[in-house]
Each structure stands twice: as structure tokens, then as C-alpha cells.
Design an enzyme around this catalytic site. Sequence first.
Site, PDB file in Angstrom:
ATOM      1  N   TYR A 113       9.720  -5.089   9.681  1.00 53.34           N
ATOM      2  CA  TYR A 113       8.133  -4.506   8.668  1.00 53.34           C
ATOM      3  C   TYR A 113       9.123  -3.871   8.032  1.00 53.34           C
ATOM      4  O   TYR A 113       9.185  -3.607   6.412  1.00 53.34           O
ATOM      5  CB  TYR A 113       7.413  -3.493   9.631  1.00 53.34           C
ATOM      6  CG  TYR A 113       6.411  -1.981   8.944  1.00 53.34           C
ATOM      7  CD1 TYR A 113       5.911  -2.647   8.461  1.00 53.34           C
ATOM      8  CD2 TYR A 113       7.142  -1.007   8.923  1.00 53.34           C
ATOM      9  CE1 TYR A 113       4.922  -2.365   7.591  1.00 53.34           C
ATOM     10  CE2 TYR A 113       6.077  -0.175   8.483  1.00 53.34           C
ATOM     11  CZ  TYR A 113       4.633  -0.642   7.596  1.00 53.34           C
ATOM     12  OH  TYR A 113       4.093  -0.170   7.091  1.00 53.34           O
ATOM     13  N   LYS A 154       9.593  -4.416   3.842  1.00 55.65           N
ATOM     14  CA  LYS A 154       8.756  -2.480   2.433  1.00 55.65           C
ATOM     15  C   LYS A 154      10.293  -2.889   1.632  1.00 55.65           C
ATOM     16  O   LYS A 154       9.822  -1.726   0.392  1.00 55.65           O
ATOM     17  CB  LYS A 154       8.663  -1.263   3.623  1.00 55.65           C
ATOM     18  CG  LYS A 154       7.595  -1.224   4.116  1.00 55.65           C
ATOM     19  CD  LYS A 154       6.335  -1.431   3.129  1.00 55.65           C
ATOM     20  CE  LYS A 154       5.164  -1.528   4.069  1.00 55.65           C
ATOM     21  NZ  LYS A 154       3.614  -2.015   3.082  1.00 55.65           N
ATOM     22  N   ASN A 213      -1.953  -3.675  -1.608  1.00 58.93           N
ATOM     23  CA  ASN A 213      -1.760  -2.554  -0.189  1.00 58.93           C
ATOM     24  C   ASN A 213      -1.771  -2.908   1.040  1.00 58.93           C
ATOM     25  O   ASN A 213      -1.478  -2.685   2.571  1.00 58.93           O
ATOM     26  CB  ASN A 213      -3.214  -1.527  -0.772  1.00 58.93           C
ATOM     27  CG  ASN A 213      -3.246  -0.692   0.417  1.00 58.93           C
ATOM     28  OD1 ASN A 213      -2.601   0.338   1.275  1.00 58.93           O
ATOM     29  ND2 ASN A 213      -4.384  -0.881   1.369  1.00 58.93           N
TER      30      ASN A 213
HETATM   31  P1  NAD Z   1      -4.723  -0.636   8.264  1.00 59.49           P
HETATM   32  O1  NAD Z   1      -4.422  -1.419   9.310  1.00 59.49           O
HETATM   33  O2  NAD Z   1      -5.899   0.474   8.072  1.00 59.49           O
HETATM   34  O3  NAD Z   1      -5.162  -1.305   6.748  1.00 59.49           O
HETATM   35  C1  NAD Z   1      -4.231  -3.021   6.642  1.00 59.49           C
HETATM   36  C2  NAD Z   1      -5.434  -3.421   5.416  1.00 59.49           C
HETATM   37  O4  NAD Z   1      -4.445  -4.519   5.710  1.00 59.49           O
HETATM   38  C3  NAD Z   1      -6.977  -3.978   6.519  1.00 59.49           C
HETATM   39  O5  NAD Z   1      -7.418  -3.736   4.905  1.00 59.49           O
HETATM   40  C4  NAD Z   1      -7.087  -5.374   6.221  1.00 59.49           C
HETATM   41  O6  NAD Z   1      -8.034  -6.035   5.655  1.00 59.49           O
HETATM   42  C5  NAD Z   1      -4.937  -6.050   5.129  1.00 59.49           C
HETATM   43  N1  NAD Z   1      -4.775  -7.073   5.425  1.00 59.49           N
HETATM   44  C6  NAD Z   1      -3.944  -7.271   7.210  1.00 59.49           C
HETATM   45  N2  NAD Z   1      -3.525  -8.736   6.744  1.00 59.49           N
HETATM   46  C7  NAD Z   1      -4.022  -9.370   6.103  1.00 59.49           C
HETATM   47  C8  NAD Z   1      -3.616 -10.096   6.148  1.00 59.49           C
HETATM   48  N3  NAD Z   1      -3.042 -10.975   6.793  1.00 59.49           N
HETATM   49  N4  NAD Z   1      -4.141 -10.954   5.000  1.00 59.49           N
HETATM   50  C9  NAD Z   1      -5.601 -10.254   4.021  1.00 59.49           C
HETATM   51  N5  NAD Z   1      -5.332  -8.708   4.442  1.00 59.49           N
HETATM   52  C10 NAD Z   1      -4.897  -8.188   5.600  1.00 59.49           C
HETATM   53  O7  NAD Z   1      -3.630   0.435   7.386  1.00 59.49           O
HETATM   54  P2  NAD Z   1      -2.877   1.269   6.338  1.00 59.49           P
HETATM   55  O8  NAD Z   1      -2.339   1.938   7.777  1.00 59.49           O
HETATM   56  O9  NAD Z   1      -4.078   1.845   5.513  1.00 59.49           O
HETATM   57  O10 NAD Z   1      -2.473   0.485   5.857  1.00 59.49           O
HETATM   58  C11 NAD Z   1      -2.350   0.524   4.145  1.00 59.49           C
HETATM   59  C12 NAD Z   1      -0.541  -0.025   3.421  1.00 59.49           C
HETATM   60  O11 NAD Z   1      -0.145   1.380   4.520  1.00 59.49           O
HETATM   61  C13 NAD Z   1      -0.013  -0.642   4.217  1.00 59.49           C
HETATM   62  O12 NAD Z   1       1.044  -1.528   3.684  1.00 59.49           O
HETATM   63  C14 NAD Z   1       1.190  -0.200   5.287  1.00 59.49           C
HETATM   64  O13 NAD Z   1       2.143  -0.941   5.747  1.00 59.49           O
HETATM   65  C15 NAD Z   1       1.393   0.946   4.320  1.00 59.49           C
HETATM   66  N6  NAD Z   1       1.885   2.274   5.427  1.00 59.49           N
HETATM   67  C16 NAD Z   1       0.829   2.371   6.035  1.00 59.49           C
HETATM   68  C17 NAD Z   1       1.384   3.842   6.909  1.00 59.49           C
HETATM   69  C18 NAD Z   1       0.393   4.519   7.576  1.00 59.49           C
HETATM   70  O14 NAD Z   1       0.676   4.969   8.451  1.00 59.49           O
HETATM   71  N7  NAD Z   1      -0.555   4.358   8.035  1.00 59.49           N
HETATM   72  C19 NAD Z   1       2.563   4.360   6.862  1.00 59.49           C
HETATM   73  C20 NAD Z   1       3.408   3.801   5.492  1.00 59.49           C
HETATM   74  C21 NAD Z   1       2.793   2.503   5.081  1.00 59.49           C
END
Ligand code: NAD
Length: 245
Positions: free
Chosen positions: A153, A157, A88
Site C-alpha cells: 500500500y 502511494k 481515486n
Molecule cells: P473505499 O473502499 O470506501 O472506496 C474505494 C473505491 O475504489 C470504491 O468506489 C471502489 O469501487 C473503488 N475500487 C476499489 N477497487 C477497485 C477496482 N479493482 N477497480 C475499480 N474501482 C475499484 O475507500 P476510501 O477510503 O474512500 O478510499 C478512496 C481512496 O482514498 C483510495 O485511493 C485510498 O487509498 C485513499 N485513502 C483513504 C484513506 C482513508 O482513511 N479512508 C486514507 C488515505 C488514502
Amino acid sequence: MLEEKVAIITGGTRGIGYETVKIFLENKAKVILFGSKEETVTESINKLKELGLTAKGYHPNLTDYKEVETTVKEIINEYGKIDILINNAGISANKKIEDTTTEDFKKIMDINVLGIFNMIKAVTPYMKKQQNGVILNTSSMVSIYGQPSGVGYPASKFAVNGLTKSLARELAPYNIRVNAVAPGIINTDMVSSLPKEMIEPLIKTIPLGRIGTPTDIANAFLFLSSNLASYITGVILSVDGCARS
Ligand code: NAD
């Protein structure tokens, strides 16, 4: 739903990942959460403790295969197996192409794609030996529609989807299922910090009339990890309220 299952969840310290950790623990899984820093991992474990939940945590550099392999070995030594891997962790981008450097592009591909490859490569030998396993990746709505800036990005994906569909076929003979969840706009820190004027017009474009919550995504992971999804593999499951942009 996940009694006795051992699950690794990367990016488990906040947002979608943290909520997934919480819901998996509530469903009786043994959860090992990964984060990028020791402090945030410890903070999350303590926050879970306050809720009466116990998780273990690590912070390997996901882009370094040796570090990932060593951490996975430690987990195997302690738990004896890995049933579920949720990839994730991810970062996003929004710069126009002329402002995006080669380093920016490489960084996003390293974390969002190479990181997932390293995790899957490290757990697969154990899952193959077990003749069972579930691997889930966090994709995104942008893996279907692209986005108007920050090309790294969506490119990353689209790669996650390719990895998911291909490994589903390669690993199916070992009873390892590989799927992805493609969230729409989800109310994590990133989105809740945006101004109302920006969010409200976006909500109007979503047929279900709201942005998603981390729980919406965590529940999809729960379903796909459980035996209820035992015949589902190679799927990119959209969880986006039918958003189409
Ligand atoms: P967030 O930024 O709240 O959390 C991201 C997580 O990834 C954190 O726990 C962080 O520690 C970890 N992370 C980031 N960089 C890292 C690194 N270099 N090494 C290890 N861990 C790392 O984001 P979120 O919104 O919870 O996103 C989680 C996933 O969902 C991501 O893959 C994101 O692309 C995807 N996503 C999010 C959304 C949204 O609208 N929030 C939409 C589509 C997809």
C-alpha cells in the site's frame, strides 16, 4: 465553482469518491463516476438521484488499457471534452511481508498505480488538444511516512506521488495541472467499522483532535480542480489534521 466542467471520478461509488462526486455535482460539474461493478455504480447513481443530482457511470477494468481507452472515447463522444480526472479508486493492504504473496503485491500495484497510469494515458491526448486539464490523484499520508505492515500500500502511494510530480512537469506546457491529495485517517466504511478501542488512541495522535471526513478530502479536490488553484501543479497536498504517523 465547476460550472460546465466535465469530470471523471474513479472509485466514485462510496467513501471519499462518492462524496467528491456529490460536491462536484453541487458545484455544477457534469460528473461521470467509475466503480468496480455495474450494481454499485447503478446504486450510487440512484442514491444521487434521490438528492436531485444526476451523474453518469461506467465500470471499466482500470487495469486493462483497451477497456479504459474505449470508455474514455465514449465519454468524449457524449460530452466533447474532459476537463478534470480524479484518480481515486484504490485498495489497501495490512499483511506482514511474510504473509504477502507476489500476487497480493501485484494486485495492489495494478489497481493503485497501473490503473492511474491507464486513466491518465487515455485522457491526456484530449486534454493536450484542449490545451487545458486537471488531473488529481488520491495518495495517502502513508506516502510520506510508510506504514508498519502491508508494504504494497505505501509502495503504491509513493509511486502515485512520483507519477504526480513527474507528469506535472511533463504536461505543464499543455496547461494540464497534475496534483495529489494525501488524506490522513478518513471516516469511510473501512475506518468506521474499526472498534472504538482502536480508533480512540489514534485520534489522540492527531493534533486537530479528530479523524477526517470524506467532505474534508472532497473539498480539497474541489479547490485543486477550480481556477482558484490555477498556479498549483506538482503538489502533494496533505489533508490529515497534521497527523504524523
Ligand atoms: P473505499 O473502499 O470506501 O472506496 C474505494 C473505491 O475504489 C470504491 O468506489 C471502489 O469501487 C473503488 N475500487 C476499489 N477497487 C477497485 C477496482 N479493482 N477497480 C475499480 N474501482 C475499484 O475507500 P476510501 O477510503 O474512500 O478510499 C478512496 C481512496 O482514498 C483510495 O485511493 C485510498 O487509498 C485513499 N485513502 C483513504 C484513506 C482513508 O482513511 N479512508 C486514507 C488515505 C488514502
